[in-house]
Structure formats: structure tokens, C-alpha cells
Enzyme design. Sequence first.
Site, short mmCIF file in Angstrom:
data_model
loop_
_atom_site.label_atom_id
_atom_site.label_comp_id
_atom_site.label_asym_id
_atom_site.label_seq_id
_atom_site.Cartn_x
_atom_site.Cartn_y
_atom_site.Cartn_z
CB CYS B 136 4.28 -29.65 -5.87
SG CYS B 136 5.21 -28.19 -6.34
CG HIS B 269 2.18 -29.75 -0.51
ND1 HIS B 269 3.04 -30.61 -1.15
CD2 HIS B 269 2.24 -28.58 -1.20
CE1 HIS B 269 3.59 -29.99 -2.18
NE2 HIS B 269 3.13 -28.76 -2.24
CG HIS B 304 8.43 -27.93 -2.23
ND1 HIS B 304 8.20 -29.18 -2.77
CD2 HIS B 304 7.35 -27.17 -2.57
CE1 HIS B 304 7.04 -29.17 -3.41
NE2 HIS B 304 6.51 -27.97 -3.31
#
Lengths: 236, 374
Positions: B136, B269, B304
Site C-alpha cells: 500500500c 493512510h 482502499h
Amino acid sequence: MSSLNVAVAGGAWITASGIGCINGGDEFSMPEGDLPKLKRELLSSKPEERWGRLDYYSKAGLVAASLALKDAGLVSRISKSTAVIVSTVSGSVDVDHAYFRSVLPQDGLLASPNLFAYTLPNCMLGEISIRYGLTGPTMVVSQTTPDMLSGILAGVKLISYGLCEGVIAGYCNTEECTNYIDTSCKPGAVFLVLQKAKEKSHLTFNGSNLTFNSRELPGLIDLMRELTQNIKMELQ
Amino acid sequence: MNTVHITDCGCVTCLGDSLESLWQSLLANECGFKPVRRFKTDSYVNNLAGCISELDDIPHGKRFGAILEKACQKDIQITPDAVLLTATTKDNIELHERYIRDSSKEPAKFPVCSMTDYLAKHLGIENPALNINAACASAGSAILWGAEMINNDETDMVIVFGADIVSEFVFSGFSALKVMSPDTGRPFDVNRNGLILGEAAGYIVLMSEAKVLKEKRTSMGKIKGWGVSSDAHHITAPDRKGRGLQRAIHSALTKAAIGDSDIAAINAHGTGTVHNDAMEITAFSKVFGNAMPPIFSIKGAIGHSLGPCGLIEAIVGLRCLQEQIIPPVTNLQCPEPEIEGCVTMQKTSMKGNYLLTTNSGFGNINTALILEKV
């Protein structure tokens, strides 16, 4: 970018011809063929809780990087800011396929979380950084050229950028690349422990290519042969 | 240090085909989650994802190509001497799904990275391209790599492109790992219970000051600082003390040569998982102490997207600096007490020149970028 002198502290490999290391005086070759079975004892004489969870790609990377550190005599002395970089063609494809086979029965009800965790090829680098307490950058770069050098070139660049003091850099591909388009890369895991040399060194990086004694290196196999032959000459 | 300008950017997400549509949706507190139509979800903990509706009707195996094509519809402002960096976690994973479902049909020939091949051809870039996979933190890593290339005079221009799609492979995996929310993603909420996946593609063009002047381009902002660090802790769980993220932020502040009090906002995040958000709050508290700047996450709105998330978040951060506005955290109802006064419940004005954007990923990697307003 100015030229960088690169010190090779150590290196190790797992190829179809066997397992070896630079300072051990072993001869390097990287033929096609099956890679050797890897035993936990290559890593440690003590039980390894996580060993059984790792796929072959992660085992090969972890073992080759660990043997490279051992070859460099840096297992307990490696700088914590060391980066870990690898290039790969197929990466975690074996575990990808094993994971998706666990998804198919009962429409995903039996999907394996343990397998899924290793479907990111950078998790192998995470295993290395966790084992040695390394907090430097980690990343996987796709190996799209047949030279198998992308990971080592990226690692040397990280040193030249000042993002780390040293790097464990290499190449890890656990299968022949016949299932991939436009590559002729070999199976194997090869890692080097690289640092910025304090004085002029055999290996230099000119910003885009590696040279050994001023000869441009076309690929990983040539680099490893130069390194192993150089050590043999020094040993004689 | 060479100045790294941002001269062009764009994205496609479940909230539209442009940064403008995403931005307006974020300000309106809209959520792009909808039931997944492209595979059965009966066995998974949720059926929601931030899917781009048009991709549902694209044949299996061609969705990844389609999202790249959509992101390239805009006239991307680059010259052929640019360097291409790409960021994806699973590239065209549907090809592998198809191979496993029916390997008797045809011999498999997988591309090493279909994204770099497609984009290099589409954009007419001949320089060697590099695909970076850092889970990620892939896009964050690619952006800082591009910034370093310009900073070190290796090139005058870099295009960083990130993309990932919602696939059954990834959806089932996050469900199996029990990090997928059974209801909805609500970053930084006391009652958060997991993430919702999304898909996105986007690009950002980085240029040296000399190239900006030569090409008479307009700078949209600058990449002022960057940092990257591993936790050395766990493959899938963050270090609860957030030490890797703290190191990445400190490196970025040092590179930018600014103090922590100069940061006007943080695009975190913020996945909505219990442990990630707690780790980030700990790390931000350590770095900023009692002077915590406003914090937000866009994952409550678009989910996400994994590999490209850092890129989408960087260009949203750029927009925040340009407009001096921070969007609300979509789906946030009850903020974590430690950041209650900082996390944005509604559209909020900001005042300052620097925004921090961070990402953390599996494999225990963290990145931090500092953007500067022009």
C-alpha cells in the site's frame, strides 16, 4: 549524478546448480532447471516459527539474503538503516496461484489468510527486515529486462540518493520464465550486501550502469562471475 | 537540492473520472461504496467496494486495461523524454484468476507488468520504465523515487502512474484476513471495524524547475520532502508504536528543511482498520505532540485502492493546498478521543503551505511525502 564506488561486502546465491557465496570461493553459475530444496537449517539451527508459513519465493529470498549477510560477516553488525531491494519476474506467483486455488471451492469460504499474506512479493523483504531489525526502505521492482540487474541497480541508486547507508539487493525468481512474455531470466535467488566504498573500488555505478574494473557489466551473471573470480584471485 | 514541481495530475475513482469530480464529491461528503457486481460475494464479510461502475460491464481479464485506458483519456502533459514509474500491487491479477479457474484453455503467458508495457506504449515513452511494488506504500515509494531522480539530476521529468482494481483475488483475501469491515469504512472512528476496498488509477507528473521554465509549464505545487522506513516488526500488522512511520515523517521533514509546526494538514493512510488507525494516531502524536494539525483520510469515501492510494491521496492533498480546504472524513461519526479536535468531520478551511501525506503497507513499509503550495 556523480560516479559511486560500491563495496561488495558479501553475497550469496541459490541457483539450479546449488548454493554458494562469494567469499567462500564458490563458483557461480545460473543454469535453467529446478532450484534446490531449502531446509530450515540453512537459516538457523534453532526452530523457526515462521519457516513453515513461507512459500518458496520467500524462503529463497530470506535464505539467500541471510547467507549474503553471513558471507559479509555482518549478521549481527549490519547497519539498521540498510535497505532491502529485489527484482523479480514472477514474484509471488506460486503462492498467488495456491491462494486462489483456496478461494475457488465454496465460493471463497475457505480462502486462506496465511497464503494471502504472502501474495505481495514485498512481504519477503519484510521477512528479511524483521529478522535483522532493518528499518531502511524496502521495495520490489519488476524485472522487465533479461539482465536480471534491476534490483541491484535500484539498490545502488538508493545508496547514492542517501536514503540508506547500505543495501541488501538482488534478484529472486523461483521459476523459469517460460510463462512470461519477453523475458529470458533464469530461476534463482541472488543477493549482495552493498555499501558505499570509502575509496576507489572494482565496482562502480555511473548513474545508469555498473562497471567492474571499468568494464560495463551486461548482466547479473557477469557481475557474479567477476566478483567470484576476483575473490579467487585475492585468495591465491 | 533541485526543486520538484508537480505540473499535471489526474485520476479515476469510484467518485468520477477526474480529480475535480473526486474533489467535489469529497467536499460533499459522498461515499462511492456500492455492492460488488463482478463476482459473487456471498461468502465474504461484506459485499461493498469502491468500484467504478463502468468496469463492472468490462469482461473479466480486461478490467485492468480498461482502468488504465480511462485514466489516460485526458491529455497527459508530458514529453517523450519523461521517465515512467508505475505502482501496482497485483497488476492484471484477473489473468491469473482465469488461469487457475481454467488452465486447460490456453497456455498462460503473463506479462511481467502489463501496466508499464501499456503506458510506455500509450505515452510514447522510450526511457526504461520501473514498476515499484511496496504494497500500500507502492505509489508513495514511486513518487519519492521520482523526486529523487529529479533531485539528483537524473532526469527533468517523471510520470508516476498507479493503478489497482477490485478483484475477487484481493477482495477474498482481505475478507479472509478479517480486516474488511462488515458494514462500512470509517477511518479514525471509535467504532471503526475494518476497511472497504476500492479501485483507482491516477498519475502525477513531476518536473524540475529548469524544465518548468523551459517548457513554460505552470507548477501546481511541489514535492518538498520525502521519507521511507520499515517497521522491522510484522508482515501484516503495524508496529503499534508507529516507529517506522515516525522515522519516515522525520526524514521527510528533514528533507523539506521545515519544522513539524509548518505542517498545516495531514492526509493520513487512514484505512479504517483498528490497528492501522491506532498506529497512525500514536505516530502523529509522537511527532506533533499537542500541536497536531488537522487530519483526514479519503478512504471512507473511495475505499482502499492499495497500490495507487498514495498517489490519489497526494493529488487530493495538492488540491487541499491549492484551495486551502480540507474535506471531511466520510462515514466518520465518533472520532477517536485522542484526535477529536483534529480529525475533520466537515469541510474545513486550512491555513498553511505544507501538507503531509502518509502510507503504510504490508511488508512493514511506511512512506511520508510533504507537499508545498505554490
